[in-house]
Design a protein around this motif. Sequence first.
Motif, PDB file in Angstrom:
ATOM      1  N   THR A   1       9.472   1.338   2.884  1.00  0.00           N
ATOM      2  CA  THR A   1      10.442   2.259   2.298  1.00  0.00           C
ATOM      3  C   THR A   1       9.885   3.665   2.438  1.00  0.00           C
ATOM      4  OG1 THR A   1      11.681   2.911   0.314  1.00  0.00           O
ATOM      5  CG2 THR A   1       9.474   2.014  -0.029  1.00  0.00           C
ATOM      6  N   ASP A   2      10.753   4.609   2.767  1.00  0.00           N
ATOM      7  CA  ASP A   2      10.371   6.008   2.888  1.00  0.00           C
ATOM      8  C   ASP A   2      10.885   6.841   1.721  1.00  0.00           C
ATOM      9  OD1 ASP A   2       9.016   5.834   5.447  1.00  0.00           O
ATOM     10  OD2 ASP A   2      10.992   5.470   6.313  1.00  0.00           O
ATOM     11  N   ASN A   3      11.466   6.171   0.728  1.00  0.00           N
ATOM     12  CA  ASN A   3      11.939   6.878  -0.471  1.00  0.00           C
ATOM     13  C   ASN A   3      11.578   6.070  -1.717  1.00  0.00           C
ATOM     14  OD1 ASN A   3      13.775   4.823   0.106  1.00  0.00           O
ATOM     15  ND2 ASN A   3      15.539   5.963  -0.663  1.00  0.00           N
ATOM     16  N   ALA A   4      10.280   5.835  -1.879  1.00  0.00           N
ATOM     17  CA  ALA A   4       9.795   4.946  -2.938  1.00  0.00           C
ATOM     18  C   ALA A   4      10.142   5.430  -4.339  1.00  0.00           C
ATOM     19  CB  ALA A   4       8.273   4.773  -2.816  1.00  0.00           C
ATOM     20  N   LYS A   5      10.408   6.740  -4.490  1.00  0.00           N
ATOM     21  CA  LYS A   5      10.720   7.275  -5.822  1.00  0.00           C
ATOM     22  C   LYS A   5      12.206   7.520  -6.025  1.00  0.00           C
ATOM     23  CE  LYS A   5       7.625  10.675  -5.899  1.00  0.00           C
ATOM     24  NZ  LYS A   5       6.793  11.761  -6.481  1.00  0.00           N
ATOM     25  N   ALA A   6      13.051   6.917  -5.177  1.00  0.00           N
ATOM     26  CA  ALA A   6      14.498   7.059  -5.334  1.00  0.00           C
ATOM     27  C   ALA A   6      14.943   6.487  -6.672  1.00  0.00           C
ATOM     28  CB  ALA A   6      15.224   6.348  -4.195  1.00  0.00           C
ATOM     29  N   PRO A   7      15.959   7.082  -7.292  1.00  0.00           N
ATOM     30  CA  PRO A   7      16.462   6.543  -8.564  1.00  0.00           C
ATOM     31  C   PRO A   7      16.834   5.078  -8.429  1.00  0.00           C
ATOM     32  CG  PRO A   7      17.418   8.694  -8.110  1.00  0.00           C
ATOM     33  CD  PRO A   7      16.677   8.298  -6.872  1.00  0.00           C
TER      34      PRO A   7
ATOM     35  N   THR B   1      22.611  -1.084  -8.178  1.00  0.00           N
ATOM     36  CA  THR B   1      23.187  -1.182  -6.837  1.00  0.00           C
ATOM     37  C   THR B   1      22.450  -0.346  -5.802  1.00  0.00           C
ATOM     38  OG1 THR B   1      24.742   0.596  -7.373  1.00  0.00           O
ATOM     39  CG2 THR B   1      25.490  -1.678  -7.721  1.00  0.00           C
ATOM     40  N   SER B   2      21.426   0.379  -6.199  1.00  0.00           N
ATOM     41  CA  SER B   2      20.707   1.218  -5.239  1.00  0.00           C
ATOM     42  C   SER B   2      19.267   1.378  -5.686  1.00  0.00           C
ATOM     43  CB  SER B   2      21.387   2.585  -5.111  1.00  0.00           C
ATOM     44  OG  SER B   2      21.294   3.290  -6.340  1.00  0.00           O
ATOM     45  N   GLY B   3      18.499   2.116  -4.888  1.00  0.00           N
ATOM     46  CA  GLY B   3      17.081   2.317  -5.163  1.00  0.00           C
ATOM     47  C   GLY B   3      16.370   2.589  -3.857  1.00  0.00           C
ATOM     48  N   PRO B   4      15.066   2.442  -3.808  1.00  0.00           N
ATOM     49  CA  PRO B   4      14.364   2.579  -2.530  1.00  0.00           C
ATOM     50  C   PRO B   4      14.936   1.622  -1.486  1.00  0.00           C
ATOM     51  CG  PRO B   4      12.807   2.558  -4.343  1.00  0.00           C
ATOM     52  CD  PRO B   4      14.135   2.209  -4.927  1.00  0.00           C
ATOM     53  N   ALA B   5      15.108   2.127  -0.274  1.00  0.00           N
ATOM     54  CA  ALA B   5      15.658   1.318   0.819  1.00  0.00           C
ATOM     55  C   ALA B   5      14.515   0.726   1.637  1.00  0.00           C
ATOM     56  CB  ALA B   5      16.554   2.171   1.705  1.00  0.00           C
ATOM     57  N   TRP B   6      14.592  -0.583   1.904  1.00  0.00           N
ATOM     58  CA  TRP B   6      13.537  -1.295   2.614  1.00  0.00           C
ATOM     59  C   TRP B   6      14.027  -1.737   3.991  1.00  0.00           C
ATOM     60  CZ3 TRP B   6       8.724  -1.572   0.545  1.00  0.00           C
ATOM     61  CH2 TRP B   6       8.602  -1.303  -0.823  1.00  0.00           C
TER      62      TRP B   6
ATOM     63  N   VAL C   1       0.841  -1.194   0.000  1.00  0.00           N
ATOM     64  CA  VAL C   1       0.000   0.000   0.000  1.00  0.00           C
ATOM     65  C   VAL C   1       0.878   1.247   0.000  1.00  0.00           C
ATOM     66  CG1 VAL C   1      -1.990  -1.071   1.118  1.00  0.00           C
ATOM     67  CG2 VAL C   1      -0.202  -0.034   2.520  1.00  0.00           C
ATOM     68  N   LEU C   2       0.365   2.288  -0.634  1.00  0.00           N
ATOM     69  CA  LEU C   2       0.999   3.598  -0.642  1.00  0.00           C
ATOM     70  C   LEU C   2       0.363   4.435   0.457  1.00  0.00           C
ATOM     71  CD1 LEU C   2       2.929   5.532  -2.221  1.00  0.00           C
ATOM     72  CD2 LEU C   2       0.931   6.187  -3.585  1.00  0.00           C
ATOM     73  N   ASP C   3       1.191   5.050   1.285  1.00  0.00           N
ATOM     74  CA  ASP C   3       0.692   5.867   2.387  1.00  0.00           C
ATOM     75  C   ASP C   3      -0.069   7.065   1.818  1.00  0.00           C
ATOM     76  OD1 ASP C   3       0.314   7.583   4.563  1.00  0.00           O
ATOM     77  OD2 ASP C   3       2.238   7.057   5.474  1.00  0.00           O
ATOM     78  N   PRO C   4      -1.354   7.218   2.128  1.00  0.00           N
ATOM     79  CA  PRO C   4      -2.108   8.355   1.590  1.00  0.00           C
ATOM     80  C   PRO C   4      -1.615   9.697   2.093  1.00  0.00           C
ATOM     81  CG  PRO C   4      -3.409   7.171   3.227  1.00  0.00           C
ATOM     82  CD  PRO C   4      -2.204   6.337   2.956  1.00  0.00           C
ATOM     83  N   GLY C   5      -0.860   9.697   3.198  1.00  0.00           N
ATOM     84  CA  GLY C   5      -0.345  10.942   3.745  1.00  0.00           C
ATOM     85  C   GLY C   5       1.079  11.256   3.343  1.00  0.00           C
ATOM     86  N   GLU C   6       1.769  10.292   2.723  1.00  0.00           N
ATOM     87  CA  GLU C   6       3.170  10.497   2.354  1.00  0.00           C
ATOM     88  C   GLU C   6       3.471   9.681   1.085  1.00  0.00           C
ATOM     89  OE1 GLU C   6       6.411  11.273   1.267  1.00  0.00           O
ATOM     90  OE2 GLU C   6       6.018  12.392   3.128  1.00  0.00           O
ATOM     91  N   PRO C   7       3.554  10.340  -0.077  1.00  0.00           N
ATOM     92  CA  PRO C   7       3.694   9.611  -1.343  1.00  0.00           C
ATOM     93  C   PRO C   7       5.021   8.887  -1.517  1.00  0.00           C
ATOM     94  CG  PRO C   7       3.878  11.985  -1.690  1.00  0.00           C
ATOM     95  CD  PRO C   7       3.430  11.790  -0.273  1.00  0.00           C
ATOM     96  N   GLU C   8       6.000   9.161  -0.665  1.00  0.00           N
ATOM     97  CA  GLU C   8       7.279   8.443  -0.773  1.00  0.00           C
ATOM     98  C   GLU C   8       7.278   7.169   0.058  1.00  0.00           C
ATOM     99  OE1 GLU C   8      10.199   8.890  -2.312  1.00  0.00           O
ATOM    100  OE2 GLU C   8      10.026  10.843  -3.260  1.00  0.00           O
ATOM    101  N   ARG C   9       6.205   6.901   0.815  1.00  0.00           N
ATOM    102  CA  ARG C   9       6.207   5.777   1.738  1.00  0.00           C
ATOM    103  C   ARG C   9       5.339   4.630   1.209  1.00  0.00           C
ATOM    104  NH1 ARG C   9       4.479   8.126   6.378  1.00  0.00           N
ATOM    105  NH2 ARG C   9       6.626   8.718   6.874  1.00  0.00           N
ATOM    106  N   LEU C  10       5.943   3.463   1.097  1.00  0.00           N
ATOM    107  CA  LEU C  10       5.239   2.236   0.724  1.00  0.00           C
ATOM    108  C   LEU C  10       5.419   1.208   1.831  1.00  0.00           C
ATOM    109  CD1 LEU C  10       6.127   1.560  -3.036  1.00  0.00           C
ATOM    110  CD2 LEU C  10       3.840   1.873  -2.128  1.00  0.00           C
ATOM    111  N   LEU C  11       4.349   0.464   2.138  1.00  0.00           N
ATOM    112  CA  LEU C  11       4.435  -0.702   3.012  1.00  0.00           C
ATOM    113  C   LEU C  11       4.164  -1.945   2.178  1.00  0.00           C
ATOM    114  CD1 LEU C  11       2.497   0.407   6.230  1.00  0.00           C
ATOM    115  CD2 LEU C  11       4.912   0.733   5.646  1.00  0.00           C
ATOM    116  N   ALA C  12       4.937  -3.000   2.431  1.00  0.00           N
ATOM    117  CA  ALA C  12       4.828  -4.231   1.649  1.00  0.00           C
ATOM    118  C   ALA C  12       4.817  -5.423   2.596  1.00  0.00           C
ATOM    119  CB  ALA C  12       5.992  -4.349   0.663  1.00  0.00           C
ATOM    120  N   GLY C  13       3.872  -6.327   2.393  1.00  0.00           N
ATOM    121  CA  GLY C  13       3.696  -7.452   3.298  1.00  0.00           C
ATOM    122  C   GLY C  13       4.216  -8.756   2.763  1.00  0.00           C
TER     123      GLY C  13
END
Length: 815
Positions: A614-620, A624-629, A595-607
């Motif tokens: 991740t708090d940086n879902a749109k990171a490049p 070797t890198s990307g959103p940090a989980w 789910v995408l946090d409705p209050g914070e577009p950079e935050r995704l929760l995954a089950g």
Amino acid sequence: MGISDEDVAQAKNISVEQVKLLRETRGTTNETLESLSTGAIRKALRRLDFPDMPNARGLFRLQQERGDDGRVPAHPRGTAREQARARLHAAAQPETAGVPTGPRPVPGEHGVTPTAGLALARWKWLGPGNIGGRTLGIVIHPDHPERMWAASAGGGVWHTADAGKAWRPVDDFLANLACGALAMDPADPDTLYAGTGELLNIDALRGNGVFRTTDGASWKPLPATQTNDFRAVSGIAVSASGEVVLAATSTGLFRSTDPAHADWTRVLGVPVGTVVFDPADSGRAVAGALRGAKAWFSEDGGRTWQEAAHSAWRGRVSVAYAAKDPAVVYASVELDGLGGIWRSDDGGRTYQPRGGRGPNGKRADYLGGQGWYGNAVWAGDPTDEDLLVVGGINLWRSTDGGDHLAEISTWEVAPESAHADQHVIVSHPAYDGVHHRTVFFGTDGGVFMADLAKVGTEPKAPFVRGWTELVNNYGVTQFFGGAGNPVTGRIIGGAQDNGSLVLDPEAGTEGWQEFSGGDGGWCACEPADPGVFYGEYVNLNIHRNTDGGATEDDPHRYISGMFFNEQKHKWDWKPEPFRIPDAKDGTALFIAPFVLDPGEPERLLAGGLDLWRTDNAKAPNTPTSGPAWHSIKPRTGPDAEGSAPIGALAISPADSDVVWVGHDDGQVFRSTDGTTAAPAWRRVGAGGPKPLRPRRYCACITAHPTDVDTAYVSFGGFEPDNLWVTHDGGARWADLSGTLPDAPIRAVTVHPRRDVLLYCGTEVGLFASEDKGATWSPTNEGPTNCSVDDLFWMDETLVCVTHGRGMFEIDLSAL
């Protein structure tokens, strides 16, 4: 001798071992592999890590249907539908919460002429009308060949009156829309039989016996087949006189001869996959085992059966008579999943192996490792008993009785060819082998037509000449999830075996496009950035698209950590924290929630087994890198084997710190500091004066839009207590399912402006409440009698995501 493995490996910059695996698992040739694009090769290589997708899908659906005792009752959908129908006729009001309710329209209004009857109910079908879905039966009227019927795995029986230019459902409210077989009475073409349930996918889509129509439009069940013996019907054969009907089921082969078909006799006591009558003599018939590596023949109209003689077989056996000489019978045998052809010259009494050699002179792996799933055989040419077509993933033709095979479809290379996964092959009634050579195919992508004089005649792949796609609003796509952006109006959906799809609002029902292949699942759209869509591949492999689904962001679309390693020439995983370990290990559910946090577009929760954030879902995204989980909730058991995967997630729209998590064993947890580095979790509903009773798959959690202490929780299983609510953060629970049918509830939503209005997506359609769930009224066209897997809002328009009939919408802004 064809193109060598070494040639393909060098051309595609992969290993020889990868070439061999691709050829076997895709049921294709080196010539076809050589013609694949780089992107297609990568997709095929990705599939190697998920070798048993059809079985995994089936187990996932079955898991959601089990009750607290781990079992699924006989004919549960039919029972649930009858419960709803009884309450439907008792409903007084014309609509509930803006959704039409009350008595069903008069018979015939859902027949073959209206478009799904949608005008009557204010539902608008969104499609997809150009994607199709798993098709397990096709019949054609012999005197009016423009009239055809097709049976879909989740969307019921469909009809076309113009040879496939446009399709319509014959009845969106048939008591069971999971169809596994279709047959026409040769003596009376207006009489058709549909077998419900399917033997593919571990009986995941359970049926309700055999249905019959005598006018091609109005269908009724045969009551004697509404038993556990007919929970999955994979084949129906009708004698030339129409007097004898044979039904192949998961528990055996059954025979009926009385006009009402009130009496059925079991004539074989093992699971049977296919059964056919001799086209020239109804006293003769042959049958093939579903899993038991056997074939049988009958010489007394199906009363008694004898086992055929053959050398060592394994798995499923599909059989077909040769139209020119019914003494010739072909068997396509699963073997190790890759396929083998046997031929009988004595009417199916004995079988001898054929070479089945491909262009390289070796046995062709034409079933692609999925012979238990897609395994079709045809020998319907009245001029040539040696002409044979077989299909697994792609289709192959033999002109020498199965000794040599050549591909005639190449789905991996070109969408203009037939879709993958072959289930049924049917001749046009006018097929004569000389002037008219049209054949129809039922695939996982719908119905396709071929001119056998043209298909496969190009010098090399792709093979597109002679193929015609006949989907044309044959709307049986099986979605798992959906989402939409109210600003652009674009809608996305994750579909079984048809990937993640996007619809532009101006494109219409046939304008859906794929932006990620394979199986699609949960979806999310970022409201503030219309270009950003999230979808998933199986086992929580989340991908991100940044241009509104216009193109695939390959090879850097996966933010779960999976990427294509250019140096190793294979799919690989990034180091932590740039990957979701449960996705890498395959320990998340087949279709896992995010789910995408409705209050914070950079935050995704995954089950997965853990809850990942991740708090940086749109990171490049790079190799070797990307959103940090990071794990913010540990698994519920001491290790992977003792843990229950997460099945449902919700973040409160009013407070991002309030997070709800549901597991597939029924446990539900809540956190009130979910945005912190290490949130605290409290199991809710386990005890107290009003506990949460179910101990089965938690399918959905819906947080109230403004009240952080109110949440709705739903469960799987054909049980009477599948919907619950709490108004105090989980301390006490109330059962809201009193007037709902006993069926899995997969989706719950609250009207965005009037929170007394609730909508509930179940295995048998949509239901609505005007009093916060205290009472429910069944919808008249809700919008169909198939599973509603997801619900979401586009402003105040409700979008209904079904597993078998695509998507529908209804404008509820006038409430």
